[in-house]
Design a protein around this motif. Structure first.
Motif, PDB file in Angstrom:
ATOM      1  N   LYS B 226       0.858  -1.182   0.000  1.00  0.00           N
ATOM      2  CA  LYS B 226       0.000   0.000   0.000  1.00  0.00           C
ATOM      3  C   LYS B 226       0.896   1.235   0.000  1.00  0.00           C
ATOM      4  O   LYS B 226       1.848   1.327   0.776  1.00  0.00           O
ATOM      5  N   TRP B 227       0.580   2.152  -0.896  1.00  0.00           N
ATOM      6  CA  TRP B 227       1.360   3.390  -1.030  1.00  0.00           C
ATOM      7  C   TRP B 227       0.412   4.587  -0.917  1.00  0.00           C
ATOM      8  O   TRP B 227      -0.746   4.502  -1.307  1.00  0.00           O
ATOM      9  N   THR B 228       0.957   5.683  -0.411  1.00  0.00           N
ATOM     10  CA  THR B 228       0.176   6.922  -0.466  1.00  0.00           C
ATOM     11  C   THR B 228       0.275   7.479  -1.885  1.00  0.00           C
ATOM     12  O   THR B 228       1.167   7.095  -2.657  1.00  0.00           O
ATOM     13  N   SER B 229      -0.616   8.425  -2.189  1.00  0.00           N
ATOM     14  CA  SER B 229      -0.582   9.013  -3.530  1.00  0.00           C
ATOM     15  C   SER B 229       0.701   9.820  -3.739  1.00  0.00           C
ATOM     16  O   SER B 229       1.112  10.058  -4.869  1.00  0.00           O
ATOM     17  N   SER B 230       1.333  10.227  -2.620  1.00  0.00           N
ATOM     18  CA  SER B 230       2.579  10.986  -2.780  1.00  0.00           C
ATOM     19  C   SER B 230       3.811  10.087  -2.860  1.00  0.00           C
ATOM     20  O   SER B 230       4.940  10.583  -2.932  1.00  0.00           O
ATOM     21  N   GLY B 231       3.600   8.778  -2.848  1.00  0.00           N
ATOM     22  CA  GLY B 231       4.704   7.870  -3.108  1.00  0.00           C
ATOM     23  C   GLY B 231       5.397   7.309  -1.879  1.00  0.00           C
ATOM     24  O   GLY B 231       6.549   6.877  -1.958  1.00  0.00           O
TER      25      GLY B 231
END
Lengths: 172, 340
Positions: B226-231
Motif C-alpha cells: 500500500k502506497w500513499t498518492s505521494s509515493g
C-alpha cells in the motif's frame, strides 16, 4: 517433418513450379474460364491447414495464419482447403467432453470473426496431433493426395511466395 | 463530619451505580456492535460465501467465446472484451446482450487482441495486447478517441476527470505506474519497483482507494503493498511465504514463470474496506483462492472460486464476477459476509 526434408521437398516443389508454366504453355490448350468451375474436388490440390489450438491464445501466431487465409483465391477456385484444429498442449483434455465443447465454441467464434470460408473442424481424437508437433502447419497435397510440401507458421515470405505460385497455377 | 461522610458515601454509591449503569450500557453497545451487521472496521470477518446469481455465455450459444477484460457501470451494466471475436460486448445487469462493437483490425474501434477494460462516468477505456494506446468509447460503445501511450499496459484504472492510471512495463525500464489525461500526457505516477534486469519482475496489478492510496499486488513476487498518492510506502505484505522466484531464460532475458497474484480489488461498500487478491499459480487452489485483507494489510480470510479465473471484478453494488468454462462463461456472485 524435419527441416532438411522440408527443404528437399521445397526444392523439388520449386523445380516443379518453375517447370509447370512451360508445361502449361506448350502442352495444355488455352484455359477455359469454365474449367475452374467444372474441375472436381477430386483433382484439385488440397491445402490442409493443421491449426494448433494454443495459437488461439497468441495474437501474433494467428496473424500469419489469417494473412494466409486472406491470400486464398476467391471461392477457392482450383484449390480445396481444409482446416483441422489439434490440441497438442493438453492431450488429456481431448477426451473431456466439456473441453471439446469449449474448443468447438472457440473455433466457431474464430470462423465467424475472421470470415473463414473453408471447413475448419476440431480433431477430437488427436489423430492429426503428430502433424503439428511444432505448432500450426500448412500442408500441400497433390492431385493424388500425397503431401508435397509442408510449412510451419508463421510463414516466411519465401514460403508465402511458394504457396502463392501454387495457388496461381491452380487457377489456370 | 459524619454528615459529610454520609454525603460522601452517598456520592460514592451514586457514582458506583452510575458506573455500573455505564458499564452495562457499554457492554450492551459492544454486544450490539459485535452481533449486528454494523461497520466492518469494528468486527472481525470470518468468511465470505458466494452465491451465483447470473451466468452469461453457455457452451451452445455465441455470447462469449473467450472473454478477457470486464468492467461495470453505475447501472450494473457489464462490459466484456472478447479476445476471440475482437469485440467489446455490453450486457444488461440481468445478462441480456445490449450491444457489441469491434472487429479485427488496427483502426478506430478495431482490435487485434482486446484485453483490459475500465469505466468511469460513462466512459469506457479498452486496451489491446498488441496495439499501443487506450481506445475510449462511450456507454453505448461508440468510439470516441484514442489515448496515445507507447508502452504495453498491464493494468488500467479509470479515474475522475477523464484520467486513467496505467501500469506499464518495457525493456530496461521495468514497470511503472503512470497517471494520464485524455491526450496521453503524463500527469504523474509512481516508480514503485526496484529497477531490476529481469523483465516483468515488478509487474503488478493496481487498485486505488477514494483517498488516492495505491494498492499493488505483484504478478511474479510474493508482495502486496500500500502506497500513499505521494509515493510513500505504508505497508508491505506477503501471503504465500515464497522467497525464490522461478525464472527461465527466453532468448536473452530471464522471465518469471509462475504468477503469484493476478488481481487486486477494493471492496468498500457499506463502510467495508477489504482488499480482495486473486491468487495465481502458487496458491493452494491456483487461480481460485481469493485472499481478503483489511486496509492495514492484515490477512482476514480466504475464500475460493468454484473455477479458476484469470481475473475478478467487483461492481458498485458489491457483486463479484469471475470466469468459468475457460473464458466461455462469465459468472456473477452475491457475496455473503460472515463475522465472528
Amino acid at each position: 517433418m524435419n527441416r532438411r526434408r522440408q527443404r528437399s521437398i521445397t526444392c523439388r516443389l520449386l523445380a516443379a513450379i518453375l517447370f509447370l508454366p512451360y508445361m502449361y504453355a506448350f502442352a495444355i490448350p488455352e484455359p477455359n474460364p469454365r474449367d475452374n468451375n467444372e474441375r472436381t474436388s477430386a483433382n484439385r490440390v488440397l491445402l490442409l491447414l493443421v491449426l494448433d489450438f494454443s495459437d488461439f491464445n497468441c495474437p501474433l501466431c494467428l496473424d500469419s495464419l489469417l494473412n494466409f487465409c486472406r491470400m486464398l483465391p476467391p471461392n477457392y477456385s482450383g484449390v480445396s482447403v481444409w482446416g483441422i484444429v489439434v490440441n497438442n498442449k493438453d492431450q488429456d483434455k481431448n477426451q473431456n467432453s466439456l473441453s471439446i465443447q469449449i474448443m468447438e465454441k472457440r473455433i466457431r467464434g474464430f470462423i465467424e470473426a475472421n470470415d473463414i470460408g473453408f471447413p475448419l473442424v476440431l480433431d477430437r481424437h488427436g489423430m492429426f496431433n503428430r502433424l503439428s508437433h511444432q505448432g500450426s502447419t500448412l500442408m500441400v497435397l497433390d492431385f493424388k493426395k500425397q503431401i508435397v510440401s509442408s510449412y510451419d507458421f508463421p510463414l516466411e515470405s519465401q514460403e508465402i511466395q511458394h504457396i502463392q505460385q501454387i495457388l496461381f497455377l491452380q487457377q489456370y | 463530619m459524619r454528615k459529610f461522610a454520609r454525603i460522601r458515601r452517598h456520592v460514592d454509591v451514586t457514582e458506583m451505580k452510575n458506573g455500573i449503569a455505564l458499564r452495562m450500557v457499554l457492554a450492551g453497545l459492544l454486544l450490539f456492535i459485535f452481533c449486528s451487521n454494523g461497520p466492518a472496521g469494528e468486527k472481525k470477518l470470518r468468511e465470505i460465501a458466494l452465491k451465483e446469481v447470473l451466468s452469461i455465455g453457455a457452451l451452445d450459444d455465441d455470447l462469449l467465446y473467450m472473454w478477457a477484460g470486464i468492467t461495470t457501470d453505475e447501472e450494473g451494466n457489464i462490459y466484456i472484451s472478447d479476445a476471440m471475436d475482437y469485440s467489446i460486448k455490453k450486457f444488461g445487469s440481468s445478462g441480456q446482450l445490449l450491444n457489441k462493437v469491434g472487429r479485427r483490425g488496427q483502426g478506430p474501434g478495431e482490435f487485434l487482441a482486446p484485453r483490459l477494460l475500465a469505466s468511469w462516468n460513462g466512459m469506457l477505456y479498452a486496451t489491446d495486447q498488441t496495439l499501443s494506446g487506450v481506445q475510449v468509447f462511450d456507454e453505448n460503445l461508440i468510439y470516441k478517441y484514442k489515448i496515445p501511450f507507447k508502452w504495453p499496459i498491464s493494468d488500467i484504472k479509470a479515474l475522475p476527470d477523464i484520467r486513467i492510471a496505467v501500469i506499464s512495463f518495457s525493456m530496461g525500464r521495468g514497470s511503472e505506474l503512470f497517471i494520464l489525461d485524455h491526450s496521453g500526457a503524463i500527469l504523474g505516477g509512481l516508480d514503485y519497483g526496484n529497477k531490476q534486469e529481469t523483465l516483468l519482475l515488478n509487474n503488478a496489478d493496481l487498485e486505488i482507494d477514494q483517498e488516492g492510496n495505491l494498492y499493488l499486488a505483484y504478478s511474479f513476487q510474493d508482495r502486496i503493498e500500500k502506497w500513499t498518492s505521494s509515493g510513500e510506502k505504508i505497508w508491505a505484505q506477503n501471503l504465500l511465504g515464497i522467497k525464490k522466484i522461478e525464472q527461465k531464460k527466453v532468448d536473452k532475458f530471464m522471465v518469471p514463470t509462475k504468477v503469484t497474484y493476478k488481481n487486486i480489488l477494493l471492496d468498500n461498500l457499506d463502510n467495508r474496506e477489504y482488499l480482495f487478491i486473486l491468487s495465481g499459480h502458487l496458491a493452494e487452489n491456483p487461480s481460485r483462492d481469493i485472499f481478503v485483507l483489511n486496509n492495514d494489510g492484515e490477512h482476514l480470510t480466504t475464500f475460493t472460486l468454484p473455477e479458476a479465473s484469470h481475473c475478478i471484478h467487483l461492481d458498485r453494488r458489491g457483486f463479484l464476477y469471475s470466469r468459468a468454462n475457460e473464458g466461455v462463461t462469465l459468472k456473477k456472485y452475491k457475496l455473503h459476509y460472515v463475522y465472528e
